[in-house]
Design an enzyme around this catalytic site. Structure first.
Site, PDB file in Angstrom:
ATOM      1  N   ASN A 188      -1.105  -4.119   4.763  1.00  0.00           N
ATOM      2  CA  ASN A 188      -2.130  -3.473   4.882  1.00  0.00           C
ATOM      3  C   ASN A 188      -3.451  -4.402   5.075  1.00  0.00           C
ATOM      4  O   ASN A 188      -4.531  -4.381   4.354  1.00  0.00           O
ATOM      5  CB  ASN A 188      -2.274  -2.658   3.648  1.00  0.00           C
ATOM      6  CG  ASN A 188      -3.325  -1.260   4.048  1.00  0.00           C
ATOM      7  OD1 ASN A 188      -3.943  -1.404   5.175  1.00  0.00           O
ATOM      8  ND2 ASN A 188      -3.530  -0.470   3.193  1.00  0.00           N
ATOM      9  N   HIS A 199      -7.482   4.627  -2.830  1.00  0.00           N
ATOM     10  CA  HIS A 199      -6.082   5.608  -2.530  1.00  0.00           C
ATOM     11  C   HIS A 199      -5.974   6.896  -2.977  1.00  0.00           C
ATOM     12  O   HIS A 199      -5.489   7.595  -2.579  1.00  0.00           O
ATOM     13  CB  HIS A 199      -5.043   4.724  -3.284  1.00  0.00           C
ATOM     14  CG  HIS A 199      -4.701   3.422  -2.208  1.00  0.00           C
ATOM     15  ND1 HIS A 199      -5.198   2.359  -2.425  1.00  0.00           N
ATOM     16  CD2 HIS A 199      -3.662   3.393  -1.300  1.00  0.00           C
ATOM     17  CE1 HIS A 199      -4.412   1.480  -1.669  1.00  0.00           C
ATOM     18  NE2 HIS A 199      -3.675   2.472  -0.887  1.00  0.00           N
TER      19      HIS A 199
END
Length: 463
Positions: free
Chosen positions: A318, A349
């Site tokens: 990521n 998140h």
């Protein structure tokens, strides 16, 4: 999920059309901005229906902040509003609309837009509200010197190449792409006359796109075959725990973690291919003279699978989110940058407890891994056999540490997470704490750099 895949495949076709028929030589920047925005809005509405209103509300709220807030506070207001709205949406989708984690919904694009809003706000603050002496070389390069127009702002946030699955990119890079300067700027970094060229080459992304589509196809096949056959939930099955030795459980944990990766490889590599197909993502020329199209790549699979340190693993997983965290948090945090960065990542998140178990555990393991590397690595560099042995051991430990850390991220809830950690005796937590207690911790370069920057600022002010 079907809409998601359909939109990304349609975006891939639209990207080829955009690069061929709306190239900078055929269309003005305004036309390219407009088409990129309209396509993006259409894909968002098609994929998420009326839920896409959340994307547009957040974009317009922050456009107001960007134009009305004072420059010294623009990054703070933008961050609070964007992260606050995202968190409220995370709460509503779980506790009001009861969406499961496997549901592909509007929160994904909202997370990407939050990254872009806060990135632009910080870079605008760097460009207008701070002196060049206060900035790092990277902050200087990416600093934005003037507020964008509404069309530029909407295009950056809502363009069809990244609205569904990202990745986040820097505002200056995106504007250079729209205006046709993106590739040219990178090519000028190389002396082509020495290489026998009488003019700048014209790199094509087609080869890179085909390569990434192959990775996407393989990842999809692995996802459909492996992920369902090796569920993470099995590692806390009572029968499995009763009959399986500790080391075997660790081995199976590695297998199920590997099986969970292909869906990320699929989504991120396809998103990268979409951007490349539009002509965006050129990063220059490598040492062999090959053209590179990895400016927006979100992962380096080889480096992930061969990582010999926790840091190396995180730097290649990521990637664009890691760059965002560094831009908006790590480089600006006055204290405890590592801890604050992990906490922000968890908040971004969502609100599942598993995220916080993962990222809080990640803080501990990152600090312990750093202490071991700083205190021990140099003893193993004196000979090739010692270095090979060190790399093998650190690879095994790194892979198991990652599996141990990310298991709660997949299981999400408190009860299965605690059950899992009990089943493996909290061994990584205990070992990390012992390392931090026994090994001396050297000062971070982050703190050192901040002290140097402050000293430079004081010197400038005194003059």
């Amino acid at each position: 999920q079907i809409n998601f895949v359909a939109c990304q495949l349609f975006a891939l076709l639209a990207a080829f059309w955009f690069r061929i028929y709306l190239s900078p030589s055929h269309a003005s920047s305004a036309v390219r901005h407009a088409f990129a925005t309209l396509f993006g809005i259409y894909f968002a509405v098609f994929c998420f229906g009326w839920y896409s209103i959340h994307l547009f509300v957040l974009v317009m709220m922050n456009y107001g902040i960007m134009n009305m807030a004072s420059i010294p506070n623009i990054h703070r207001y933008s961050f609070v509003v964007a992260m606050g709205y995202l968190t409220l949406c995370h709460i509503s989708r779980i506790y009001i609309f009861h969406y499961g984690i496997l549901t592909t919904d509007f929160s994904g694009p909202l997370m990407i837009i939050t990254q872009k809003i806060t990135t632009l706000a910080c870079q605008l603050h760097d460009g207008i509200g701070r002196q060049a002496e206060e900035l790092t070389a990277e902050q200087n390069r990416l600093a934005v010197k003037s507020r964008p127009s509404l069309l530029e702002y909407l295009s950056y946030l809502l363009n069809f190449m990244s609205i569904i699955a990202g990745p986040c990119s820097n505002y200056k890079d995106y504007i250079a792409f729209i205006e046709g300067r993106h590739v040219h700027m990178k090519l000028l970094e190389v002396n082509w006359k020495q290489k026998g060229y009488d003019r700048l080459p014209d790199p094509s992304p087609t080869g890179a796109v085909m390569y990434k589509l192959c990775i996407t196809l393989v990842s999809l096949i692995l996802f459909l075959t492996l992920t369902k056959n090796f569920p993470m939930a099995y590692i806390i099955d009572n029968e499995f725990l009763d009959k399986t030795p500790f080391l075997t459980r660790l081995g199976y944990l590695y297998v199920v973690t590997q099986a969970a990766k292909p869906k990320y490889y699929f989504a991120w590599t396809l998103a990268d291919a979409v951007n490349n197909a539009a002509g965006y993502g050129f990063s220059g020329v490598d040492e062999k003279g090959a053209f590179r199209w990895d400016l927006l790549s979100n992962l380096n699979i080889w480096n992930i699978e061969t990582a010999t340190s926790f840091k190396m693993y995180l730097e290649n997983w990521n990637i664009q989110t890691a760059a965002w965290l560094k831009c908006v948090c790590y480089d600006r945090a006055p204290w405890y940058p590592t801890a604050l960065t992990f906490i922000l990542s968890a908040l971004w998140h969502g609100i599942y407890p598993g995220y916080y178990f993962t990222f809080l555990t990640g803080i501990l393991i990152t600090l312990a891994a750093r202490a071991i590397r700083n205190n021990c690595r140099h003893y193993f560099l004196s000979s090739v056999p010692l270095k090979i042995a060190y790399d093998i051991v650190t690879w095994v430990v790194t892979q198991l540490a990652v599996c141990y850390t990310v298991a709660p991220f997949v299981m999400l809830a408190v009860e299965p997470t605690i059950k899992f950690y009990k089943s493996v005796y909290f061994h990584m937590h205990i070992l990390s704490i012992l390392v931090l207690l026994l090994l001396p911790i050297r000062p971070q370069t982050h703190s050192l750099r901040r002290s140097q920057n402050q000293a430079m600022m004081n010197s400038v002010k005194s003059k």
